[in-house]
Design a protein around this motif. Structure first.
Motif, PDB file in Angstrom:
ATOM      1  N   THR A 131       0.834  -1.208   0.000  1.00  0.00           N
ATOM      2  CA  THR A 131       0.000   0.000   0.000  1.00  0.00           C
ATOM      3  C   THR A 131       0.867   1.255   0.000  1.00  0.00           C
ATOM      4  O   THR A 131       0.486   2.260  -0.600  1.00  0.00           O
ATOM      5  N   ALA A 132       2.035   1.206   0.639  1.00  0.00           N
ATOM      6  CA  ALA A 132       2.952   2.355   0.592  1.00  0.00           C
ATOM      7  C   ALA A 132       3.451   2.584  -0.835  1.00  0.00           C
ATOM      8  O   ALA A 132       3.506   3.725  -1.315  1.00  0.00           O
ATOM      9  N   LEU A 133       3.773   1.504  -1.547  1.00  0.00           N
ATOM     10  CA  LEU A 133       4.248   1.634  -2.928  1.00  0.00           C
ATOM     11  C   LEU A 133       3.132   2.114  -3.853  1.00  0.00           C
ATOM     12  O   LEU A 133       3.357   2.959  -4.733  1.00  0.00           O
ATOM     13  N   VAL A 134       1.925   1.599  -3.668  1.00  0.00           N
ATOM     14  CA  VAL A 134       0.793   2.023  -4.497  1.00  0.00           C
ATOM     15  C   VAL A 134       0.427   3.468  -4.188  1.00  0.00           C
ATOM     16  O   VAL A 134       0.131   4.250  -5.099  1.00  0.00           O
ATOM     17  N   THR A 135       0.462   3.852  -2.918  1.00  0.00           N
ATOM     18  CA  THR A 135       0.181   5.242  -2.549  1.00  0.00           C
ATOM     19  C   THR A 135       1.162   6.183  -3.243  1.00  0.00           C
ATOM     20  O   THR A 135       0.751   7.235  -3.762  1.00  0.00           O
TER      21      THR A 135
ATOM     22  N   SER B  62       9.141 -16.804  -4.533  1.00  0.00           N
ATOM     23  CA  SER B  62      10.383 -17.090  -5.223  1.00  0.00           C
ATOM     24  C   SER B  62      11.460 -17.450  -4.202  1.00  0.00           C
ATOM     25  O   SER B  62      11.758 -16.650  -3.306  1.00  0.00           O
ATOM     26  N   GLY B  63      12.041 -18.637  -4.340  1.00  0.00           N
ATOM     27  CA  GLY B  63      13.090 -19.057  -3.411  1.00  0.00           C
ATOM     28  C   GLY B  63      12.552 -19.116  -1.996  1.00  0.00           C
ATOM     29  O   GLY B  63      11.616 -19.843  -1.697  1.00  0.00           O
ATOM     30  N   GLU B  64      13.132 -18.320  -1.116  1.00  0.00           N
ATOM     31  CA  GLU B  64      12.700 -18.278   0.278  1.00  0.00           C
ATOM     32  C   GLU B  64      12.028 -16.953   0.612  1.00  0.00           C
ATOM     33  O   GLU B  64      12.015 -16.522   1.759  1.00  0.00           O
ATOM     34  N   SER B  65      11.463 -16.294  -0.421  1.00  0.00           N
ATOM     35  CA  SER B  65      10.873 -14.970  -0.233  1.00  0.00           C
ATOM     36  C   SER B  65       9.529 -14.833  -0.933  1.00  0.00           C
ATOM     37  O   SER B  65       9.248 -15.513  -1.914  1.00  0.00           O
ATOM     38  N   LEU B  66       8.769 -13.889  -0.394  1.00  0.00           N
ATOM     39  CA  LEU B  66       7.587 -13.373  -1.063  1.00  0.00           C
ATOM     40  C   LEU B  66       8.025 -12.028  -1.633  1.00  0.00           C
ATOM     41  O   LEU B  66       8.540 -11.187  -0.901  1.00  0.00           O
ATOM     42  N   VAL B  67       7.873 -11.847  -2.920  1.00  0.00           N
ATOM     43  CA  VAL B  67       8.269 -10.593  -3.559  1.00  0.00           C
ATOM     44  C   VAL B  67       6.998  -9.835  -3.936  1.00  0.00           C
ATOM     45  O   VAL B  67       6.134 -10.363  -4.637  1.00  0.00           O
ATOM     46  N   ALA B  68       6.904  -8.603  -3.427  1.00  0.00           N
ATOM     47  CA  ALA B  68       5.775  -7.723  -3.748  1.00  0.00           C
ATOM     48  C   ALA B  68       6.292  -6.675  -4.727  1.00  0.00           C
ATOM     49  O   ALA B  68       7.280  -6.000  -4.452  1.00  0.00           O
ATOM     50  N   GLU B  69       5.635  -6.572  -5.878  1.00  0.00           N
ATOM     51  CA  GLU B  69       6.069  -5.628  -6.916  1.00  0.00           C
ATOM     52  C   GLU B  69       4.935  -4.676  -7.269  1.00  0.00           C
ATOM     53  O   GLU B  69       3.772  -5.067  -7.262  1.00  0.00           O
ATOM     54  N   VAL B  70       5.302  -3.443  -7.581  1.00  0.00           N
ATOM     55  CA  VAL B  70       4.347  -2.481  -8.113  1.00  0.00           C
ATOM     56  C   VAL B  70       4.966  -1.894  -9.370  1.00  0.00           C
ATOM     57  O   VAL B  70       6.046  -1.307  -9.327  1.00  0.00           O
ATOM     58  N   GLU B  71       4.286  -2.109 -10.476  1.00  0.00           N
ATOM     59  CA  GLU B  71       4.735  -1.610 -11.778  1.00  0.00           C
ATOM     60  C   GLU B  71       3.882  -0.397 -12.127  1.00  0.00           C
ATOM     61  O   GLU B  71       2.667  -0.494 -12.212  1.00  0.00           O
ATOM     62  N   ASP B  72       4.538   0.750 -12.289  1.00  0.00           N
ATOM     63  CA  ASP B  72       3.853   2.001 -12.601  1.00  0.00           C
ATOM     64  C   ASP B  72       4.222   2.377 -14.035  1.00  0.00           C
ATOM     65  O   ASP B  72       5.360   2.737 -14.316  1.00  0.00           O
ATOM     66  N   GLU B  73       3.250   2.305 -14.935  1.00  0.00           N
ATOM     67  CA  GLU B  73       3.515   2.520 -16.359  1.00  0.00           C
ATOM     68  C   GLU B  73       3.859   3.965 -16.711  1.00  0.00           C
ATOM     69  O   GLU B  73       4.493   4.213 -17.726  1.00  0.00           O
ATOM     70  N   GLN B  74       3.438   4.926 -15.889  1.00  0.00           N
ATOM     71  CA  GLN B  74       3.688   6.329 -16.219  1.00  0.00           C
ATOM     72  C   GLN B  74       4.849   6.947 -15.457  1.00  0.00           C
ATOM     73  O   GLN B  74       5.273   8.048 -15.783  1.00  0.00           O
ATOM     74  N   ALA B  75       5.362   6.277 -14.448  1.00  0.00           N
ATOM     75  CA  ALA B  75       6.417   6.863 -13.605  1.00  0.00           C
ATOM     76  C   ALA B  75       7.672   7.141 -14.427  1.00  0.00           C
ATOM     77  O   ALA B  75       8.056   6.373 -15.299  1.00  0.00           O
ATOM     78  N   LYS B  76       8.273   8.265 -14.138  1.00  0.00           N
ATOM     79  CA  LYS B  76       9.533   8.645 -14.795  1.00  0.00           C
ATOM     80  C   LYS B  76      10.725   8.216 -13.945  1.00  0.00           C
ATOM     81  O   LYS B  76      11.800   7.965 -14.456  1.00  0.00           O
ATOM     82  N   ALA B  77      10.538   8.200 -12.619  1.00  0.00           N
ATOM     83  CA  ALA B  77      11.600   7.828 -11.692  1.00  0.00           C
ATOM     84  C   ALA B  77      10.991   7.050 -10.537  1.00  0.00           C
ATOM     85  O   ALA B  77       9.818   7.239 -10.210  1.00  0.00           O
ATOM     86  N   PRO B  78      11.776   6.186  -9.897  1.00  0.00           N
ATOM     87  CA  PRO B  78      11.239   5.440  -8.757  1.00  0.00           C
ATOM     88  C   PRO B  78      10.915   6.372  -7.596  1.00  0.00           C
ATOM     89  O   PRO B  78      11.529   7.427  -7.457  1.00  0.00           O
ATOM     90  N   PRO B  79       9.951   6.004  -6.762  1.00  0.00           N
ATOM     91  CA  PRO B  79       9.612   6.847  -5.616  1.00  0.00           C
ATOM     92  C   PRO B  79      10.757   6.845  -4.607  1.00  0.00           C
ATOM     93  O   PRO B  79      11.512   5.883  -4.511  1.00  0.00           O
ATOM     94  N   ALA B  80      10.878   7.931  -3.855  1.00  0.00           N
ATOM     95  CA  ALA B  80      11.882   8.004  -2.795  1.00  0.00           C
ATOM     96  C   ALA B  80      11.417   7.106  -1.656  1.00  0.00           C
ATOM     97  O   ALA B  80      10.274   7.189  -1.219  1.00  0.00           O
ATOM     98  N   MET B  81      12.278   6.217  -1.208  1.00  0.00           N
ATOM     99  CA  MET B  81      11.935   5.321  -0.109  1.00  0.00           C
ATOM    100  C   MET B  81      12.741   5.711   1.117  1.00  0.00           C
ATOM    101  O   MET B  81      13.921   6.038   1.016  1.00  0.00           O
ATOM    102  N   ALA B  82      12.087   5.680   2.260  1.00  0.00           N
ATOM    103  CA  ALA B  82      12.759   6.013   3.510  1.00  0.00           C
ATOM    104  C   ALA B  82      13.882   5.013   3.764  1.00  0.00           C
ATOM    105  O   ALA B  82      13.760   3.836   3.399  1.00  0.00           O
ATOM    106  N   PRO B  83      14.970   5.468   4.376  1.00  0.00           N
ATOM    107  CA  PRO B  83      16.043   4.529   4.725  1.00  0.00           C
ATOM    108  C   PRO B  83      15.479   3.414   5.608  1.00  0.00           C
ATOM    109  O   PRO B  83      14.684   3.659   6.507  1.00  0.00           O
ATOM    110  N   GLY B  84      15.846   2.191   5.315  1.00  0.00           N
ATOM    111  CA  GLY B  84      15.355   1.057   6.086  1.00  0.00           C
ATOM    112  C   GLY B  84      13.996   0.551   5.654  1.00  0.00           C
ATOM    113  O   GLY B  84      13.471  -0.377   6.246  1.00  0.00           O
ATOM    114  N   PHE B  85      13.402   1.159   4.607  1.00  0.00           N
ATOM    115  CA  PHE B  85      12.102   0.685   4.114  1.00  0.00           C
ATOM    116  C   PHE B  85      12.253  -0.780   3.745  1.00  0.00           C
ATOM    117  O   PHE B  85      13.175  -1.167   3.032  1.00  0.00           O
TER     118      PHE B  85
END
Length: 170
Positions: free
Chosen positions: A48-52, A73-96
């Motif tokens: 929800t943070a990535l979608v927001t 995948s492997g030993e993880s659950l991978v959550a992805e958000v693909e934004d078709e219009q984004a020009k740059a990735p969102p700024a993520m807080a350190p430790g996100f």
């Protein structure tokens, strides 16, 4: 899709505020189906943070599509958000996501942002019990017969039809 991926599910949404609630419901439903209920809270918060972030950066007059994807995948659950219009990735807080996240520009435009959540108790993706469809059910056959004697309230139908024919919601 990575060769270690054993299960994937995704949901394509328009980058509107309602996408945040839809994402949360999608994560809850998918992880419950995958018997990973203990990951629901953390994964919901991350996605929800990535979608927001994607919704907040979308053009208000012409929001694009976003795709929310969950992968085992492997030993993880991978959550992805693909934004078709984004020009740059969102700024993520350190430790996100405890640093288990990243972003990549997509060839056709847009950005893919992802976070990894370790599976519980050292479980691997191959060991997660996934839902299976029963092959012995006939197409169109309901599991529980529907009670066809239920009465329809004519007043409810009348109000429903009146509401549908009135284009003004006020």
């Amino acid at each position: 899709m990575n060769t270690q991926t054993t299960q994937v599910d995704d949901l394509r949404l328009i980058a509107l505020p309602s996408a945040v609630n839809c994402t949360e419901m999608f994560v809850q439903f998918t992880l419950a189906e995958w018997s990973l209920r203990e990951l629901i809270d953390e994964t919901s918060q991350l996605t929800t943070a990535l979608v927001t972030a994607a919704v907040d950066s979308a053009a208000p007059n012409s929001p694009g599509f976003i795709t929310v994807r969950l992968r085992l995948s492997g030993e993880s659950l991978v959550a992805e958000v693909e934004d078709e219009q984004a020009k740059a990735p969102p700024a993520m807080a350190p430790g996100f996501a405890n640093g288990h996240c990243g972003a990549a520009a997509l060839r056709g435009g847009g950005v893919l942002v992802w976070c990894e959540v370790p599976l519980p108790g050292g479980v691997s993706a191959n060991a997660v019990p996934l839902p299976r469809r029963s092959r012995n059910r006939r197409a169109g056959q309901a599991e529980h017969p529907v009670d066809e004697t239920a009465e329809i309230d004519p007043e409810v139908i009348k109000r429903l039809l009146s509401g549908l024919s009135n284009p003004d919601p006020t």
